[in-house]
Design an enzyme around this catalytic site. Structure first.
Site, PDB file in Angstrom:
ATOM      1  N   THR C 125      -0.481  -0.078 -21.295  1.00  0.00           N
ATOM      2  CA  THR C 125       0.830  -0.595 -20.698  1.00  0.00           C
ATOM      3  C   THR C 125       1.180  -1.698 -21.621  1.00  0.00           C
ATOM      4  O   THR C 125       0.447  -2.702 -21.955  1.00  0.00           O
ATOM      5  CB  THR C 125       0.637  -1.126 -19.198  1.00  0.00           C
ATOM      6  OG1 THR C 125      -0.037   0.114 -18.495  1.00  0.00           O
ATOM      7  CG2 THR C 125       1.805  -1.535 -18.929  1.00  0.00           C
ATOM      8  N   ASN C 128       7.459  -3.356 -22.253  1.00  0.00           N
ATOM      9  CA  ASN C 128       8.379  -2.350 -22.495  1.00  0.00           C
ATOM     10  C   ASN C 128       8.029  -0.759 -22.167  1.00  0.00           C
ATOM     11  O   ASN C 128       8.517   0.017 -22.498  1.00  0.00           O
ATOM     12  CB  ASN C 128       9.450  -2.421 -23.457  1.00  0.00           C
ATOM     13  CG  ASN C 128      10.073  -3.722 -23.630  1.00  0.00           C
ATOM     14  OD1 ASN C 128      10.726  -4.156 -22.605  1.00  0.00           O
ATOM     15  ND2 ASN C 128       9.866  -4.588 -24.498  1.00  0.00           N
ATOM     16  N   ARG C 242      -7.368   9.924 -12.915  1.00  0.00           N
ATOM     17  CA  ARG C 242      -6.542   9.799 -11.659  1.00  0.00           C
ATOM     18  C   ARG C 242      -7.414  10.319 -10.456  1.00  0.00           C
ATOM     19  O   ARG C 242      -6.761   9.531  -9.378  1.00  0.00           O
ATOM     20  CB  ARG C 242      -5.672  10.707 -11.944  1.00  0.00           C
ATOM     21  CG  ARG C 242      -4.276   9.947 -12.201  1.00  0.00           C
ATOM     22  CD  ARG C 242      -3.294  11.168 -12.335  1.00  0.00           C
ATOM     23  NE  ARG C 242      -2.288  11.036 -13.632  1.00  0.00           N
ATOM     24  CZ  ARG C 242      -2.229  12.019 -14.462  1.00  0.00           C
ATOM     25  NH1 ARG C 242      -2.818  13.232 -14.105  1.00  0.00           N
ATOM     26  NH2 ARG C 242      -1.571  11.930 -15.527  1.00  0.00           N
ATOM     27  N   ARG C 267     -11.588  -5.051  21.699  1.00  0.00           N
ATOM     28  CA  ARG C 267     -10.761  -5.803  22.009  1.00  0.00           C
ATOM     29  C   ARG C 267     -10.205  -5.381  23.422  1.00  0.00           C
ATOM     30  O   ARG C 267      -9.788  -4.311  23.691  1.00  0.00           O
ATOM     31  CB  ARG C 267      -9.391  -5.760  21.335  1.00  0.00           C
ATOM     32  CG  ARG C 267      -8.126  -6.008  21.811  1.00  0.00           C
ATOM     33  CD  ARG C 267      -8.083  -7.824  21.660  1.00  0.00           C
ATOM     34  NE  ARG C 267      -6.625  -8.196  21.844  1.00  0.00           N
ATOM     35  CZ  ARG C 267      -6.245  -9.429  21.990  1.00  0.00           C
ATOM     36  NH1 ARG C 267      -7.448 -10.488  21.811  1.00  0.00           N
ATOM     37  NH2 ARG C 267      -5.225  -9.826  22.127  1.00  0.00           N
ATOM     38  N   GLN C 278      -3.832   5.483  24.782  1.00  0.00           N
ATOM     39  CA  GLN C 278      -3.303   6.751  24.013  1.00  0.00           C
ATOM     40  C   GLN C 278      -2.588   6.442  22.935  1.00  0.00           C
ATOM     41  O   GLN C 278      -2.738   6.917  21.902  1.00  0.00           O
ATOM     42  CB  GLN C 278      -2.650   7.640  25.027  1.00  0.00           C
ATOM     43  CG  GLN C 278      -2.835   9.010  24.379  1.00  0.00           C
ATOM     44  CD  GLN C 278      -1.843  10.012  25.286  1.00  0.00           C
ATOM     45  OE1 GLN C 278      -0.767   9.768  25.712  1.00  0.00           O
ATOM     46  NE2 GLN C 278      -2.377  11.126  25.631  1.00  0.00           N
ATOM     47  N   GLU C 363      -2.160   3.147 -12.874  1.00  0.00           N
ATOM     48  CA  GLU C 363      -2.630   4.497 -13.681  1.00  0.00           C
ATOM     49  C   GLU C 363      -1.640   5.664 -13.172  1.00  0.00           C
ATOM     50  O   GLU C 363      -1.802   6.794 -12.819  1.00  0.00           O
ATOM     51  CB  GLU C 363      -3.855   4.970 -13.063  1.00  0.00           C
ATOM     52  CG  GLU C 363      -5.086   3.992 -13.742  1.00  0.00           C
ATOM     53  CD  GLU C 363      -6.446   4.654 -13.688  1.00  0.00           C
ATOM     54  OE1 GLU C 363      -6.780   5.844 -13.673  1.00  0.00           O
ATOM     55  OE2 GLU C 363      -7.230   3.905 -13.549  1.00  0.00           O
ATOM     56  N   GLY C 364      -0.305   5.126 -13.406  1.00  0.00           N
ATOM     57  CA  GLY C 364       0.894   5.991 -13.198  1.00  0.00           C
ATOM     58  C   GLY C 364       1.356   5.842 -11.628  1.00  0.00           C
ATOM     59  O   GLY C 364       0.612   6.137 -10.886  1.00  0.00           O
TER      60      GLY C 364
END
Lengths: 260, 395, 385
Positions: C125, C128, C242, C267, C278, C363-364
């Site tokens: 990378t 630009n 990837r 909680r 639900q 990575e894209g």
């Protein structure tokens, strides 16, 4: 330098709970682990080996299943492992355990023997010093630092209630170690793979030339009479009411007892 | 194996299975079976609703019961100062000796001119004293060798030592050499009325439960005893006793103390000497929760303790830990906040005069040992209590 | 669910999990706060042999494949994406050498990489040139037996902490995409320096810097693959790595999900643990379903890659795209399930949510993944008709 590390497979007692109704242990799902102090003993042996060279053997006494603990020690990097397993060993107290381990150590040979300070299931801290007595060698307990090891001598720091002692000893010697000594390494993948395949030497009562009358239940001077949960206090007073009332009642009691 | 299941009465209910800390009970063909993993810890006895688990009674016939008379106490000293636990042991030893109708001896190693007299005033009938310089520092071998020799010569029936770093390190060597039993870290001692055996009670399984240990056939019966759990006897200025000087001839050591470094943690001292301790457990929820306890401790002039759970979570350093694997304390008042009360913790604070338990769970075992119990949310109770105590003290 | 991992794969999973739980979980909040590089954890990973997982045995590695790497990455990511990014970027930087390196280059670098003695970074990378690799401006000019590199790489993971860098530079601008080449550059080479460490939203334990090349001379032997093969090296490298990003997604999602379930059980609202409601159960059910689907996909693609398949662009893009979108959704929902607590730094899920965002970007970006998938579909259907 030949080293033997004595390890014990224990239930992870931090996970054991008590059933409040029946006052009995609840073991469900509690894993078996290497006694945590013993892991520090393994690490100490590996570090001595890195500096002074030599061979480290992990030794345990237990049922065939205790092999798992030895494989774990192997995956950390110990060279060899031996399992003392025989029905004759069942029911051993600390005296008989120490006797049996000392017989095996005589067979294996060692310049330094390392043990954890104590095992978390029994918390007796007796087996290490008793092994040293059976072998007629010196021992030093609660090692928090190893300053020097080699050339037939060792210099260590022994943790005491009010500080520590620096102690020198000739070899062979038995050391029991505390957690402050080191940070144990995790196993490596190559170590794990090798440990899986490793042959573990099995030793029976006959192999170590032990006297039968000193083994297991027969050789144990002590026995458990019973096990119980502690009794509750008779004079207990539960404070009731709203939060404010409870706090008020407590303050009143404390004032009444001249505690404030 | 001495623990067996009566297959006729076993219903296969599995109650016993989870009671075994060693996974030694399995159900095969609908019946419980005890495997070779059994460690004879006896945790399963009494668990079975049908009473199908019992001991066989074969403990393997061994040597004749060996003989001995008298109760001995090893009086530990460091830097010429006799440790407090030694006086506690004399208190306990006195009770046992009186029950057995025998005498009480103390053993003191190392230079200490006034020591033997002190021990007599605290309850000893006789003191064995070795003044040899060899015992100025603590090395296991000479301590074990000389004590073993004395026991061999005089054959006491009971030998007690403090469960201190010193006692727990060398006493095992003595037991190994004398081929007798040793029980570690006892919290209570008594005499069985019938057999006259010493009943030695200690925490087991990481302090989750208590066990009574016997040493029925060999003598002496040896135990290390937890500091701060036994009551001292009365200090009696008028007491007289015999002082026996002992020589350390032929006693050697292969270890040598090169240096002694004092490194006293203030908190540890404070905890053991504190009048009031405010202690927190898992229920405190985190470091922030402990700040509430600091406030309360500040108002009371108290020290801060913690349960193993709180220390394991990293909320507070280890030196604050009270319990089996931490410090044993005995303050006037002990506040247990958000501590469930595992035996592991209880053994370290049970001798406190007043125990105040604050816990959300009314079933928490801490209430069983509490003098005062408050069920409720400590996050509401503690700040209010702190405020009221400040008011009451006029702060 | 049982994915029928082999005994060795389970061993790898257990070891990575042990490292995650014992060495990463206790420090992750602090690493996130300070942004310090986790050297201690890297040392532990090195000792555990995990750096050598995918490196052939002849170079000191364990000779395992993509699935093993994914299993390890998933476990580390369950504890901390910052740490797992540092670990995974090491693999990313190693692939050019592994796939296209000469025997000499492999012998020179791979044993140290496998042993974890030296970390690796991959530099593609630029300011630009990100998604558009054609915009690369860094150049490498051949002068005698040396290449002279000039230019600046941006947002390079493991920048500054790595000692070995595999980078892409233009050797012949006139050739367009075929004018780029790959090089290996070692830290300490004159003319090679680092910009300041970036201050990031998440994965803060990982080090991200610029790589600055100012007349940096490297010997000709440092060219990876053929002159002009730079973009091929980059694309094949990304194809290989990837799926590992997908595994990161599965891991962080699993970690956040477990925190949410643990919390929901404890909680209490309206007198009941919130997990009995639900509304909460359905959220947790959706989270569990999408995590399992993502894991199944990542493992399947990893196995496909390990089978030796030639073209894996589409499949690896699919696994990265899906698993990282799942990661973002699940970590966000975990914060939601835990409400105010989830938003606070006392709990790890807000960090996991911040961390997860990078997975849709690096990575894209997931948009680029869709392009890759789209283009593969066009090719595939053109062939079949």
């Amino acid at each position: 330098m030949n080293m033997v590390v004595c390890i014990k497979q224990v239930p992870d007692t931090a996970e054991v709970r008590i059933n409040p109704e029946t006052n009995t242990l609840i073991r469900d799902g509690v894993p078996s682990i290497i006694n945590p102090y013993d892991v520090h003993a393994i690490e100490a042996a590996l570090q001595i080996r890195e500096k002074a060279g030599g061979k480290v053997t992990a030794l345990t006494m237990g049922p065939p299943q205790a092999e798992v603990a030895l494989r774990e020690a192997l995956s950390m990097g110990v060279d060899d492992a031996a399992l003392l397993t025989d029905r004759a060993f069942a029911g051993s107290d600390t005296w008989a355990t120490a006797y049996t381990l000392s017989k095996a150590i005589q067979l294996l040979g060692a310049d330094i023997i390392l043990c954890g300070k104590q095992a978390i299931d029994g918390d007796t801290a007796q087996v290490g010093p008793e092994i040293a007595e059976f072998l007629d060698i010196p021992h030093i307990s609660y090692i928090r630092k190893i300053d020097e090891a080699g050339g037939g001598r060792i210099v260590v720091q022994r943790l005491m209630d009010d500080g520590f002692d620096v102690i020198e000893s000739s070899l062979p010697v038995l050391l029991t170690v505390v957690r402050e000594l080191n940070v144990p390494r995790l196993p490596s993948l190559k170590g794990k793979m090798a440990a899986k395949k490793a042959m573990i030497r099995k030793l029976t009562a006959a192999d170590i030339g032990a006297e039968e009358s000193s083994l297991g239940l027969r050789g144990s001077p002590t026995q458990v009479k019973n096990i119980f949960a502690p009794e509750s206090r008779k004079d207990r007073k539960m404070l009731e009411g709203t939060i404010e009332e409870k706090v008020e009642a407590l303050v009143r009691e404390l004032v009444g007892l001249k505690c404030l | 194996m001495p623990i067996v299941v009566n297959k006729d009465t076993c219903t296969g209910c599995e109650t016993c299975v989870s009671s075994c800390p060693y996974d030694a009970i399995v159900i095969r063909e609908g019946k419980a079976e005890i495997t070779e993993l059994c460690q004879l810890c006896k945790a399963c006895l009494g668990v079975c609703p049908e009473g199908a688990i019992r001991e066989t009674g074969e403990s393997g016939a061994r040597r004749e019961k060996s003989e001995g008379t008298g109760v001995w106490v090893f009086a530990e000293q460091r830097d010429g100062v006799i440790a407090g636990v030694s006086f506690e042991l004399l208190g306990a030893g006195r009770r046992l000796a009186d029950k057995l109708g025998t005498n009480l001896s103390a053993v003191l190693f190392g230079p200490n001119a006034a020591g033997p007299d002190e021990l007599i005033k605290w309850g000893a009938d006789r003191v064995f004293h070795c003044e040899d310089e060899l015992f100025r520092n603590f090395n296991d071998e000479p301590f074990a060798a000389l004590l073993s020799r004395l026991i061999g010569q005089h054959k006491p029936e009971i030998v007690l030592a403090g469960a201190t770093p010193i006692g727990r390190s060398f006493i095992p060597r003595v037991a190994a050499r004398l081929h007798t039993g040793l029980t570690a870290d006892c919290t209570s001692l008594d005499i069985d009325g019938e057999s006259r055996d010493l009943l030695q009670v200690r925490p087991a399984f990481g302090g989750n439960i208590m066990a009574t240990i016997l040493c029925p056939e060999t003598r002496p019966q040896m135990a290390t005893v937890r500091p701060r759990v036994m009551k001292r006897a009365e200090y009696d200025l008028s007491r007289n006793g015999e002082i026996v000087k002992v020589s350390a001839a032929d006693v050697g050591s292969r270890t040598r103390v090169v240096e002694t470094v004092k490194e006293v943690s203030e908190v540890a001292v404070n905890l053991q000497e504190a009048n009031i301790i405010v202690s927190g457990g898992r229920g405190v929820g985190g470091e922030k929760g402990f700040h509430l306890l600091y406030e309360l401790a500040d108002a009371l002039g108290a020290s801060i303790g913690a349960s193993r759970a709180a220390v394991d979570e990293g909320w507070i350093p280890y030196r604050h830990q009270v319990g089996q694997t931490g410090k044993t304390v005995g303050p006037r008042i002990y506040f247990a906040c958000g501590i469930s009360g595992a035996v592991q913790h209880l053994v370290g604070m049970q001798s406190s005069d007043i125990i105040i338990a604050i816990n959300k769970n009314p079933e928490a075992p801490i209430f069983d040992v509490a003098t005062y119990g408050i069920v409720g949310d400590l996050f509401e109770i503690i700040p209010l209590l702190t405020k009221r105590i400040r008011e009451a003290k006029g702060l | 669910m049982d994915y029928f991992l082999t005994e060795e794969q389970l061993m790898i999973r257990d070891l990575a999990r042990q490292i995650a739980e014992e060495k990463i979980v206790p420090v992750r909040a602090e690493l996130d706060e300070t942004g310090e590089f986790p050297w201690d954890v890297m040392k532990t990973i090195a000792q555990s042999d995990l750096f050598g997982l995918f490196i052939p045995e002849e170079y000191g590695g364990l000779g395992k494949g993509c699935l093993e790497l994914c299993v390890a990455v998933e476990e580390l990511s369950r504890a901390c994406l910052g740490v797992s990014t540092s670990y995974a970027a090491n693999a990313l930087g190693t692939y050019p050498l592994l796939l296209f390196g000469t025997e000499d280059q492999k012998k020179r670098f791979l044993p140290d990489i496998a042993a974890g003695k030296r970390l690796v970074a991959f530099g593609l990378t630029e300011a630009n040139a990100g998604s558009d690799a054609g915009g690369t401006q860094t150049t490498a000019r051949l002068e005698g037996n040396e290449y002279v590199i000039n230019g600046t790489k941006q947002w390079i993971t493991n920048g500054g902490v790595a000692e070995i860098y595999t980078i892409i530079a233009i050797t012949d601008r006139s050739k367009g995409p075929r004018g780029a080449s790959a090089f290996v550059v070692e830290k300490g080479t004159p003319g090679f320096s680092f910009g300041k460490k970036e201050n990031k939203m998440g994965i803060r334990a990982s080090a991200t810097t610029e790589l600055i090349f100012d007349n940096c001379r490297v010997p000709r032997e440092n060219l990876i693959g053929k002159d002009g093969a730079g973009f091929l090296v980059a694309m094949k490298t990304l194809d290989s790595s990837r799926t590992g990003v997908g595994a990161q997604g599965v891991g962080v999602a699993q970690g956040a999900f477990e925190e949410a379930v643990k919390f929901a059980r404890k909680r209490v609202q309206f007198g009941h643990p919130v997990i009995t409601f639900q509304a909460i159960q359905h959220m947790l059910a959706d989270m569990a379903t999408s995590i399992e689907a993502a894991r199944a996909l990542v493992y399947a693609v990893a196995r496909f890659i390990d089978s030796g398949a030639k073209d894996v662009s589409k499949e690896s893009a699919i696994s990265k795209l899906y698993a990282t979108d799942v990661a973002m959704k699940v970590t966000t929902d975990a914060v939601q399930v835990m409400g105010g607590s989830g938003y606070m730094k006392e709990y790890p899920v807000e960090k996991m949510m911040r961390d997860a965002k990078i997975l849709q970007i690096y990575e894209g970006t997931n948009q680029i993944q869709r392009n890759v998938i789209g283009q593969a579909l066009i090719k595939e259907f053109a062939r079949s008709k």
